[in-house]
Write a protein that holds these residues in place. Structure first.
Motif, PDB file in Angstrom:
ATOM      1  N   GLY A 186     -11.854  -0.205  -7.709  1.00 52.70           N
ATOM      2  CA  GLY A 186     -11.343   0.445  -8.906  1.00 52.70           C
ATOM      3  C   GLY A 186     -12.470   0.886  -9.829  1.00 52.70           C
ATOM      4  O   GLY A 186     -12.426   1.984 -10.403  1.00 52.70           O
ATOM      5  N   LEU A 187     -13.485   0.036  -9.969  1.00 50.21           N
ATOM      6  CA  LEU A 187     -14.632   0.384 -10.792  1.00 50.21           C
ATOM      7  C   LEU A 187     -15.367   1.587 -10.211  1.00 50.21           C
ATOM      8  O   LEU A 187     -15.784   2.496 -10.940  1.00 50.21           O
ATOM      9  CB  LEU A 187     -15.585  -0.805 -10.898  1.00 50.21           C
ATOM     10  N   MET A 194       0.827  -1.207   0.000  1.00 46.22           N
ATOM     11  CA  MET A 194       0.000   0.000   0.000  1.00 46.22           C
ATOM     12  C   MET A 194       0.864   1.261   0.000  1.00 46.22           C
ATOM     13  O   MET A 194       0.570   2.229  -0.711  1.00 46.22           O
ATOM     14  CB  MET A 194      -0.924  -0.003   1.221  1.00 46.22           C
ATOM     15  N   LEU A 195       1.928   1.251   0.784  1.00 46.03           N
ATOM     16  CA  LEU A 195       2.805   2.420   0.843  1.00 46.03           C
ATOM     17  C   LEU A 195       3.552   2.620  -0.470  1.00 46.03           C
ATOM     18  O   LEU A 195       3.805   3.763  -0.875  1.00 46.03           O
ATOM     19  CB  LEU A 195       3.802   2.258   1.993  1.00 46.03           C
ATOM     20  N   PRO A 234      -0.447   5.262  -9.692  1.00 46.97           N
ATOM     21  CA  PRO A 234      -1.581   4.354  -9.916  1.00 46.97           C
ATOM     22  C   PRO A 234      -2.743   4.664  -8.974  1.00 46.97           C
ATOM     23  O   PRO A 234      -2.749   5.719  -8.346  1.00 46.97           O
ATOM     24  CB  PRO A 234      -0.989   2.977  -9.652  1.00 46.97           C
ATOM     25  N   ALA A 235      -3.698   3.721  -8.871  1.00 42.62           N
ATOM     26  CA  ALA A 235      -4.918   3.966  -8.092  1.00 42.62           C
ATOM     27  C   ALA A 235      -4.698   3.654  -6.617  1.00 42.62           C
ATOM     28  O   ALA A 235      -4.596   2.501  -6.230  1.00 42.62           O
ATOM     29  CB  ALA A 235      -6.067   3.113  -8.648  1.00 42.62           C
ATOM     30  N   GLY A 236      -4.638   4.705  -5.811  1.00 42.88           N
ATOM     31  CA  GLY A 236      -4.380   4.510  -4.385  1.00 42.88           C
ATOM     32  C   GLY A 236      -5.526   3.859  -3.651  1.00 42.88           C
ATOM     33  O   GLY A 236      -5.308   3.013  -2.775  1.00 42.88           O
ATOM     34  N   HIS A 237      -6.756   4.226  -3.990  1.00 39.95           N
ATOM     35  CA  HIS A 237      -7.897   3.671  -3.254  1.00 39.95           C
ATOM     36  C   HIS A 237      -8.018   2.170  -3.469  1.00 39.95           C
ATOM     37  O   HIS A 237      -8.311   1.428  -2.536  1.00 39.95           O
ATOM     38  CB  HIS A 237      -9.183   4.370  -3.690  1.00 39.95           C
ATOM     39  N   ALA A 238      -7.775   1.709  -4.683  1.00 35.97           N
ATOM     40  CA  ALA A 238      -7.856   0.269  -4.968  1.00 35.97           C
ATOM     41  C   ALA A 238      -6.817  -0.528  -4.191  1.00 35.97           C
ATOM     42  O   ALA A 238      -7.010  -1.722  -3.918  1.00 35.97           O
ATOM     43  CB  ALA A 238      -7.698   0.024  -6.467  1.00 35.97           C
ATOM     44  N   THR A 249      -6.041   1.176 -12.070  1.00 37.85           N
ATOM     45  CA  THR A 249      -6.454   0.087 -11.183  1.00 37.85           C
ATOM     46  C   THR A 249      -5.645  -1.177 -11.440  1.00 37.85           C
ATOM     47  O   THR A 249      -5.178  -1.840 -10.508  1.00 37.85           O
ATOM     48  CB  THR A 249      -7.956  -0.211 -11.377  1.00 37.85           C
ATOM     49  N   LEU A 250      -5.464  -1.512 -12.704  1.00 35.55           N
ATOM     50  CA  LEU A 250      -4.740  -2.735 -13.057  1.00 35.55           C
ATOM     51  C   LEU A 250      -3.269  -2.651 -12.646  1.00 35.55           C
ATOM     52  O   LEU A 250      -2.693  -3.641 -12.173  1.00 35.55           O
ATOM     53  CB  LEU A 250      -4.858  -2.989 -14.556  1.00 35.55           C
ATOM     54  N   TRP A 251      -2.664  -1.481 -12.809  1.00 34.49           N
ATOM     55  CA  TRP A 251      -1.263  -1.327 -12.400  1.00 34.49           C
ATOM     56  C   TRP A 251      -1.112  -1.380 -10.883  1.00 34.49           C
ATOM     57  O   TRP A 251      -0.093  -1.833 -10.366  1.00 34.49           O
ATOM     58  CB  TRP A 251      -0.678  -0.023 -12.952  1.00 34.49           C
ATOM     59  N   THR A 252      -2.114  -0.938 -10.172  1.00 32.24           N
ATOM     60  CA  THR A 252      -2.076  -1.054  -8.715  1.00 32.24           C
ATOM     61  C   THR A 252      -2.069  -2.519  -8.301  1.00 32.24           C
ATOM     62  O   THR A 252      -1.294  -2.934  -7.423  1.00 32.24           O
ATOM     63  CB  THR A 252      -3.288  -0.338  -8.090  1.00 32.24           C
ATOM     64  N   ALA A 253      -2.927  -3.320  -8.930  1.00 33.58           N
ATOM     65  CA  ALA A 253      -2.962  -4.751  -8.625  1.00 33.58           C
ATOM     66  C   ALA A 253      -1.619  -5.388  -8.917  1.00 33.58           C
ATOM     67  O   ALA A 253      -1.097  -6.176  -8.100  1.00 33.58           O
ATOM     68  CB  ALA A 253      -4.068  -5.428  -9.433  1.00 33.58           C
TER      69      ALA A 253
END
Length: 235
Positions: free
Chosen positions: A173-174, A88-89, A133-137, A187-191
């Motif tokens: 992400g959605l 996450m960090l 990338p998407a932090g919330h996801a 979202t995908l890059w966060t995963a």
């Protein structure tokens, strides 16, 4: 699986579908769901609070194990918590360094920025940036990094852990995409980032453990002990 995921992710980036998908949720007037109270509460505020509570539970579980954590050694519990928090960090750090703005910042959605690929590092788009990338996801995808510990310590739980982390990450992400906060690629890059962090950390700690075992087996004390055991007694 990691390499296949990377290939598919790069293929998505090349598809150029990020902006067309964003247009399904927003128009020149912005994104209707961006500030819709009930939607924000269900898709953003509540999941973030739940994720924080779960992370706190993993940290407390290092010294006071609960539920399935009781089946893990302290070293495994530490790695589990470190994997999730670290992933996450790492996503947060990437966001701080990136200049990509959110969809709701684009001029075509009522903002002032122009679209610039997140691969064009250093090229500013005229917006505030810090959206990739998407932090919330990562509130859900961060738990992907812990799968590498779970699969060994609690294999019967590992499948559910993996599927739930993926499902809730995509769900969040959605939600952010519908609000105009992120593109699908974010979202995908966060995963992928969270998964890869867990993989590399697990590999590094495993290598360190093997080196320690190898070093202890060749230590002088071990050698003397082995020699004393193998030396026959004189009668």
């Amino acid at each position: 699986m990691t390499l296949v995921s990377l290939f598919l992710l790069l293929a998505w980036d090349l598809s150029g579908l990020d902006v067309p998908l964003a247009h399904l949720a927003g128009d020149e007037h912005g994104f209707p769901l961006r500030s819709q109270h009930a939607f924000v509460l269900v898709m953003h505020a509540f999941p973030r609070t739940l994720s924080s509570m779960l992370v706190l539970g993993l940290l407390i579980g290092i010294v006071r194990p609960w539920s399935f954590l009781q089946r893990l050694t302290r070293t495994e519990r530490t790695q589990l918590a470190l994997s999730v928090v670290g992933a996450m960090l790492l996503v947060t750090a990437f966001k701080k360094m990136n200049t990509t703005s959110c969809p709701w910042d684009l001029a075509e959605f009522g903002g002032s920025a122009r679209y610039v690929s997140h691969w064009l590092w250093g090229v500013r788009d005229g917006g505030p940036g810090h959206c990739f990338p998407a932090g919330h996801a990562s509130s859900a995808f961060g738990f992907l990094a812990g799968w590498f510990v779970i699969r060994r310590a609690a294999p019967e739980l590992s499948r559910r852990w993996l599927l739930l982390s993926l499902a809730f990450g995509l769900f969040l992400g959605l939600g952010q995409q519908l609000r105009g906060a992120h593109y699908m690629s974010h979202t995908l890059w966060t995963a992928f980032t969270c998964w890869t962090f867990g993989l590399l950390l697990d590999a590094a700690l495993g290598l360190r453990a093997r080196h320690r075992v190898a070093a202890s087996s060749h230590s002088p004390a071990t050698a003397v002990s082995a020699a004393s055991v193998s030396r026959p007694e004189l009668s």
